[in-house]
Design a protein around this motif. Structure first.
Motif, PDB file in Angstrom:
ATOM      1  N   ILE A  11      37.038  -6.332  28.027  1.00  0.00           N
ATOM      2  CA  ILE A  11      36.271  -7.586  28.092  1.00  0.00           C
ATOM      3  C   ILE A  11      35.299  -7.512  29.267  1.00  0.00           C
ATOM      4  O   ILE A  11      34.112  -7.823  29.121  1.00  0.00           O
ATOM      5  N   ARG A  12      35.804  -7.112  30.431  1.00  0.00           N
ATOM      6  CA  ARG A  12      34.962  -7.007  31.637  1.00  0.00           C
ATOM      7  C   ARG A  12      33.753  -6.099  31.421  1.00  0.00           C
ATOM      8  O   ARG A  12      32.669  -6.364  31.923  1.00  0.00           O
ATOM      9  N   ASN A  13      33.969  -5.037  30.696  1.00  0.00           N
ATOM     10  CA  ASN A  13      32.898  -4.064  30.453  1.00  0.00           C
ATOM     11  C   ASN A  13      31.913  -4.539  29.381  1.00  0.00           C
ATOM     12  O   ASN A  13      30.953  -3.856  29.079  1.00  0.00           O
ATOM     13  N   GLY A  14      32.193  -5.679  28.780  1.00  0.00           N
ATOM     14  CA  GLY A  14      31.266  -6.214  27.785  1.00  0.00           C
ATOM     15  C   GLY A  14      31.405  -5.555  26.421  1.00  0.00           C
ATOM     16  O   GLY A  14      30.423  -5.472  25.679  1.00  0.00           O
ATOM     17  N   ASP A  15      32.605  -5.117  26.087  1.00  0.00           N
ATOM     18  CA  ASP A  15      32.849  -4.499  24.789  1.00  0.00           C
ATOM     19  C   ASP A  15      32.805  -5.591  23.717  1.00  0.00           C
ATOM     20  O   ASP A  15      33.802  -6.260  23.442  1.00  0.00           O
ATOM     21  N   ILE A  16      31.647  -5.772  23.141  1.00  0.00           N
ATOM     22  CA  ILE A  16      31.418  -6.878  22.197  1.00  0.00           C
ATOM     23  C   ILE A  16      32.288  -6.749  20.952  1.00  0.00           C
ATOM     24  O   ILE A  16      32.770  -7.747  20.425  1.00  0.00           O
ATOM     25  N   ASP A  17      32.531  -5.527  20.488  1.00  0.00           N
ATOM     26  CA  ASP A  17      33.380  -5.342  19.310  1.00  0.00           C
ATOM     27  C   ASP A  17      34.812  -5.795  19.591  1.00  0.00           C
ATOM     28  O   ASP A  17      35.429  -6.480  18.771  1.00  0.00           O
ATOM     29  N   PHE A  18      35.326  -5.443  20.768  1.00  0.00           N
ATOM     30  CA  PHE A  18      36.673  -5.868  21.137  1.00  0.00           C
ATOM     31  C   PHE A  18      36.718  -7.390  21.280  1.00  0.00           C
ATOM     32  O   PHE A  18      37.662  -8.044  20.840  1.00  0.00           O
ATOM     33  N   PHE A  19      35.683  -7.944  21.882  1.00  0.00           N
ATOM     34  CA  PHE A  19      35.632  -9.391  22.072  1.00  0.00           C
ATOM     35  C   PHE A  19      35.614 -10.113  20.729  1.00  0.00           C
ATOM     36  O   PHE A  19      36.292 -11.129  20.552  1.00  0.00           O
ATOM     37  N   LYS A  20      34.848  -9.584  19.763  1.00  0.00           N
ATOM     38  CA  LYS A  20      34.823 -10.174  18.415  1.00  0.00           C
ATOM     39  C   LYS A  20      36.208 -10.111  17.765  1.00  0.00           C
ATOM     40  O   LYS A  20      36.648 -11.067  17.140  1.00  0.00           O
ATOM     41  N   GLU A  21      36.885  -8.982  17.942  1.00  0.00           N
ATOM     42  CA  GLU A  21      38.240  -8.836  17.393  1.00  0.00           C
ATOM     43  C   GLU A  21      39.172  -9.877  18.010  1.00  0.00           C
ATOM     44  O   GLU A  21      39.979 -10.506  17.315  1.00  0.00           O
ATOM     45  N   LEU A  22      39.063 -10.026  19.311  1.00  0.00           N
ATOM     46  CA  LEU A  22      39.867 -10.997  20.046  1.00  0.00           C
ATOM     47  C   LEU A  22      39.613 -12.412  19.514  1.00  0.00           C
ATOM     48  O   LEU A  22      40.544 -13.175  19.242  1.00  0.00           O
ATOM     49  N   PHE A  23      38.348 -12.730  19.350  1.00  0.00           N
ATOM     50  CA  PHE A  23      37.953 -14.041  18.831  1.00  0.00           C
ATOM     51  C   PHE A  23      38.534 -14.237  17.441  1.00  0.00           C
ATOM     52  O   PHE A  23      39.157 -15.271  17.159  1.00  0.00           O
ATOM     53  N   GLU A  24      38.347 -13.278  16.548  1.00  0.00           N
ATOM     54  CA  GLU A  24      38.827 -13.397  15.170  1.00  0.00           C
ATOM     55  C   GLU A  24      40.355 -13.499  15.103  1.00  0.00           C
ATOM     56  O   GLU A  24      40.907 -14.209  14.276  1.00  0.00           O
ATOM     57  N   GLU A  25      41.023 -12.797  16.016  1.00  0.00           N
ATOM     58  CA  GLU A  25      42.481 -12.782  16.014  1.00  0.00           C
ATOM     59  C   GLU A  25      43.074 -14.113  16.490  1.00  0.00           C
ATOM     60  O   GLU A  25      44.069 -14.584  15.953  1.00  0.00           O
ATOM     61  N   TYR A  26      42.463 -14.732  17.507  1.00  0.00           N
ATOM     62  CA  TYR A  26      43.089 -15.882  18.150  1.00  0.00           C
ATOM     63  C   TYR A  26      42.408 -17.233  17.915  1.00  0.00           C
ATOM     64  O   TYR A  26      43.021 -18.271  18.137  1.00  0.00           O
ATOM     65  N   TYR A  27      41.177 -17.251  17.483  1.00  0.00           N
ATOM     66  CA  TYR A  27      40.439 -18.516  17.396  1.00  0.00           C
ATOM     67  C   TYR A  27      41.174 -19.578  16.572  1.00  0.00           C
ATOM     68  O   TYR A  27      41.384 -20.696  17.033  1.00  0.00           O
ATOM     69  N   SER A  28      41.567 -19.262  15.353  1.00  0.00           N
ATOM     70  CA  SER A  28      42.208 -20.248  14.463  1.00  0.00           C
ATOM     71  C   SER A  28      43.501 -20.783  15.049  1.00  0.00           C
ATOM     72  O   SER A  28      43.743 -21.996  15.053  1.00  0.00           O
ATOM     73  N   ASP A  29      44.343 -19.882  15.548  1.00  0.00           N
ATOM     74  CA  ASP A  29      45.622 -20.317  16.123  1.00  0.00           C
ATOM     75  C   ASP A  29      45.407 -21.180  17.360  1.00  0.00           C
ATOM     76  O   ASP A  29      46.124 -22.158  17.577  1.00  0.00           O
ATOM     77  N   LEU A  30      44.416 -20.834  18.174  1.00  0.00           N
ATOM     78  CA  LEU A  30      44.136 -21.629  19.375  1.00  0.00           C
ATOM     79  C   LEU A  30      43.592 -23.008  18.998  1.00  0.00           C
ATOM     80  O   LEU A  30      43.885 -23.995  19.672  1.00  0.00           O
ATOM     81  N   CYS A  31      42.832 -23.075  17.898  1.00  0.00           N
ATOM     82  CA  CYS A  31      42.343 -24.381  17.425  1.00  0.00           C
ATOM     83  C   CYS A  31      43.510 -25.252  16.968  1.00  0.00           C
ATOM     84  O   CYS A  31      43.534 -26.460  17.239  1.00  0.00           O
TER      85      CYS A  31
END
Length: 187
Positions: A11-31
């Protein structure tokens, strides 16, 4: 480097693909988690969206010592609690103003067709318009978008290309000034 710090480093390094995966994995459950607290789908989505936005914006300062999942859950819980505290404060202020407003009208005739009520309403409306027009430009614009166009803090921030904290601060400034300058109408 352990598994936790590998993810944080991505995340710190700006790995956008990893960040997208993170978002897709957790967004719904966090909502779903946020909705349990705030009881409002739109607000829950806004809280979680803001969390991910801030996580990305402040990624270089990221300091996580647990799993990213636990960090996200705690962050959502904290944001929901903060939101509920703000909401509770705003409701108390609105309730107090409503009570004071009703008390000031208690001895006035209650039919709008009567001149004294029309006069009082017109005077208050004129004073309110004047006070809003005298707010600093950005403060006025933010206040009007929030109160008259019913836009969320997030929508205002995006539209004006400013931070949500700037929106919150300007709303507080506007409300404080209006309360101070309209106190003659509210005993």
């Amino acid at each position: 480097m352990n598994h936790y710090s590998d993810k944080v480093q991505k995340i710190r390094n700006g790995d956008i693909d990893f960040f997208k995966e993170l978002f897709e994995e957790y967004y719904s459950d966090l909502c779903v988690l946020a909705k349990e607290y705030v009881k409002d789908d739109t607000q829950a989505e806004e809280i979680v969206g803001d969390l991910f936005y801030n996580l990305w914006e402040k990624r270089k300062e990221l300091d996580i010592h647990t799993s990213v999942k636990i960090y996200l859950i705690r962050a959502v819980q904290n944001r929901c609690i903060s939101y509920l505290r703000r909401l509770n404060t705003e409701l108390k202020i609105k309730e107090k103003i409503a009570i004071e407003h009703n008390n000031s009208l208690m001895y006035l005739p209650q039919k709008e067709s009567q001149p004294i009520v029309r006069l009082f309403s017109n005077e208050l409306e004129e004073k309110l318009k004047k006070e809003i027009s005298e707010l600093p430009e950005q403060c006025r614009k933010i206040f009007e978008l929030s109160r008259f166009e019913d836009k969320s803090y997030n929508e205002i921030a995006e539209e004006l290309n400013i931070t949500i904290n700037t929106v919150k601060t300007q709303i507080k400034i506007a409300l404080k000034r209006l309360r101070e300058n309209l106190k003659e109408f509210l005993p």
